[in-house]
Design an enzyme around this catalytic site. Structure first.
Site, PDB file in Angstrom:
ATOM      1  N   ALA A 156     -20.311  52.023  47.224  1.00  0.00           N
ATOM      2  CA  ALA A 156     -19.014  52.587  46.859  1.00  0.00           C
ATOM      3  C   ALA A 156     -17.979  51.475  46.738  1.00  0.00           C
ATOM      4  CB  ALA A 156     -18.565  53.607  47.905  1.00  0.00           C
ATOM      5  N   ASP A 157     -16.960  51.755  45.958  1.00  0.00           N
ATOM      6  CA  ASP A 157     -15.827  50.845  45.859  1.00  0.00           C
ATOM      7  C   ASP A 157     -14.560  51.686  45.748  1.00  0.00           C
ATOM      8  OD1 ASP A 157     -14.925  47.910  45.398  1.00  0.00           O
ATOM      9  OD2 ASP A 157     -13.864  49.051  43.872  1.00  0.00           O
TER      10      ASP A 157
END
Length: 199
Positions: A69-70
């Site tokens: 995830a970012d």
């Protein structure tokens, strides 16, 4: 049971994933280099980084499920990642003061055995309080903003900077748990079975 790998060194994501599936996963930080792509809009930027992190780890772990995830903050069409230094943190906080910002998380689940990539971008609206210069200086002095997207942490002292959240709260912390649970089911990993396996 296949290996489930979190491609992140973020303690916040580790805590959230533990909340979701217990200790049924490993942590393998990605070696992906997060560059800013000026040609990409904020949602695409977050997704690009998440894909880069996930693919980097997936190449080393066959027949595994990789979660990456970012998270970033979009304000006025500009993507705000982690501040480079204290001055950058003060600038970010001044930019988002009194505004409604969009917290975006690009999330990726990769089944490296089947070659499946499931991706999504989750958005949460956050109304920030009006911050005085003194407020900003005091908050930066705590050190908390320095490794946080948009220079604030809603799960920490930064909670006092947030007036209202519309959408997934966990997304603002860094990992949208409801959406992630759906994505894991798509690759035949049921969160309730993972919890039982961990107990």
């Amino acid at each position: 049971m296949r290996r489930i790998i979190l491609a992140s060194s973020s303690p916040r994501r580790r805590e959230l994933l533990t909340q979701l599936i217990g200790d049924s996963f490993e942590i393998v930080p990605s070696a992906y280099n997060e560059l800013m792509y000026e040609e990409l809009d904020p949602p695409s930027q977050a997704l690009q980084h998440a894909l880069g992190k996930g693919r980097n780890v997936a190449t080393k772990y066959p027949d595994s499920v990789i979660i990456a995830a970012d998270t970033g903050v979009s304000c006025g069409g500009k993507f705000l990642g982690k501040p480079a230094d204290k001055e950058d943190a003060r600038s970010m906080l001044g930019t988002i003061s009194g505004r409604i910002v969009e917290v975006l998380t690009g999330i990726v689940v990769i089944d490296s055995g089947k070659g499946i990539e499931d991706t999504d971008i989750i958005s949460t609206q956050v109304r920030m309080a009006n911050l005085s210069r003194q407020d900003i200086a005091a908050y930066v002095k705590t050190g908390e903003p320095m490794d946080k997207a948009g220079a604030f942490a809603i799960q920490g002292v930064g909670a006092v900077l947030v007036e209202k959240v519309e959408g997934d709260f966990f997304n603002v912390v860094g990992l949208p748990l409801f959406r992630l649970s759906q994505m894991l089911r798509k690759v035949d990993e049921d969160i309730f079975e993972l919890i039982q396996a961990d107990s």
